[in-house]
Design a protein around this motif. Structure first.
Motif, mmCIF file in Angstrom:
data_model
loop_
_atom_site.group_PDB
_atom_site.id
_atom_site.type_symbol
_atom_site.label_atom_id
_atom_site.label_comp_id
_atom_site.label_asym_id
_atom_site.label_seq_id
_atom_site.Cartn_x
_atom_site.Cartn_y
_atom_site.Cartn_z
ATOM 1 N N ARG A 121 9.271 -2.719 -12.316
ATOM 2 C CA ARG A 121 9.800 -1.228 -13.094
ATOM 3 C C ARG A 121 8.901 -0.318 -13.715
ATOM 4 N N GLU A 122 8.153 -0.606 -15.106
ATOM 5 C CA GLU A 122 7.404 -0.396 -15.873
ATOM 6 C C GLU A 122 5.992 0.437 -14.701
ATOM 7 N N ALA A 123 5.595 0.014 -13.844
ATOM 8 C CA ALA A 123 4.889 0.634 -12.852
ATOM 9 C C ALA A 123 5.450 1.852 -11.956
ATOM 10 N N ARG A 124 6.734 1.481 -12.045
ATOM 11 C CA ARG A 124 7.237 1.961 -10.770
ATOM 12 C C ARG A 124 7.658 3.604 -11.206
ATOM 13 N N GLY A 125 8.089 3.567 -12.370
ATOM 14 C CA GLY A 125 8.466 5.071 -13.736
ATOM 15 C C GLY A 125 7.149 5.233 -13.385
ATOM 16 N N PHE A 126 5.991 4.945 -13.615
ATOM 17 C CA PHE A 126 4.456 6.062 -12.953
ATOM 18 C C PHE A 126 4.332 6.799 -12.204
ATOM 19 N N LEU A 127 5.199 5.999 -10.714
ATOM 20 C CA LEU A 127 5.062 5.790 -9.358
ATOM 21 C C LEU A 127 5.625 7.218 -9.339
ATOM 22 N N LEU A 128 7.211 6.880 -9.947
ATOM 23 C CA LEU A 128 8.381 7.968 -9.037
ATOM 24 C C LEU A 128 8.754 9.256 -9.165
ATOM 25 N N PRO A 129 7.714 10.116 -10.437
ATOM 26 C CA PRO A 129 7.528 11.218 -10.285
ATOM 27 C C PRO A 129 6.692 12.010 -9.278
ATOM 28 N N LEU A 175 1.558 13.190 -1.723
ATOM 29 C CA LEU A 175 1.415 12.990 -2.367
ATOM 30 C C LEU A 175 -0.091 12.952 -1.751
ATOM 31 N N GLN A 176 -1.557 13.138 -3.844
ATOM 32 C CA GLN A 176 -2.691 12.524 -3.375
ATOM 33 C C GLN A 176 -2.633 10.990 -3.390
ATOM 34 N N THR A 177 -2.935 10.236 -2.178
ATOM 35 C CA THR A 177 -2.523 8.978 -2.610
ATOM 36 C C THR A 177 -4.020 8.800 -4.011
ATOM 37 N N LEU A 178 -4.996 9.297 -3.929
ATOM 38 C CA LEU A 178 -6.329 9.130 -5.152
ATOM 39 C C LEU A 178 -5.467 9.222 -6.702
ATOM 40 N N VAL A 179 -4.083 9.724 -6.653
ATOM 41 C CA VAL A 179 -4.287 10.175 -7.828
ATOM 42 C C VAL A 179 -2.595 8.800 -8.345
ATOM 43 N N VAL A 180 -2.513 7.875 -6.808
ATOM 44 C CA VAL A 180 -1.407 6.431 -6.888
ATOM 45 C C VAL A 180 -2.792 5.995 -7.433
#
Length: 74
Positions: A49-57, A4-9
């Protein structure tokens, strides 16, 4: 590993705050490694947990290190 591109994260925000911090933790044996940390641990588990939901995909693009660096110049 996931590619993944860290810029996206780094562009994931929750409200007006960045959700994650990305640190380059690459080594000679693992040149593609980075560590991703929750930027606001003081906000608690539900917020994390809410933030992790954005990261997992973003972590679903699994491949070998050779595949990730295929064609990259070194």
């Amino acid at each position: 590993m996931s590619k993944l591109q860290t810029l996206v994260v780094r562009q994931i925000f929750m409200g007006d705050e960045r959700a994650f911090v990305v640190i380059d933790t690459a080594t000679e044996d693992n040149p593609g490694h980075a560590s991703i940390y929750f930027a606001a641990p003081q906000k608690g588990k539900a917020y994390a947990r809410e933030a992790r939901g954005f990261l997992l995909p973003l972590l679903q693009n699994r491949m070998t290190l050779d595949e990730a660096y295929d064609g990259a110049s070194g």
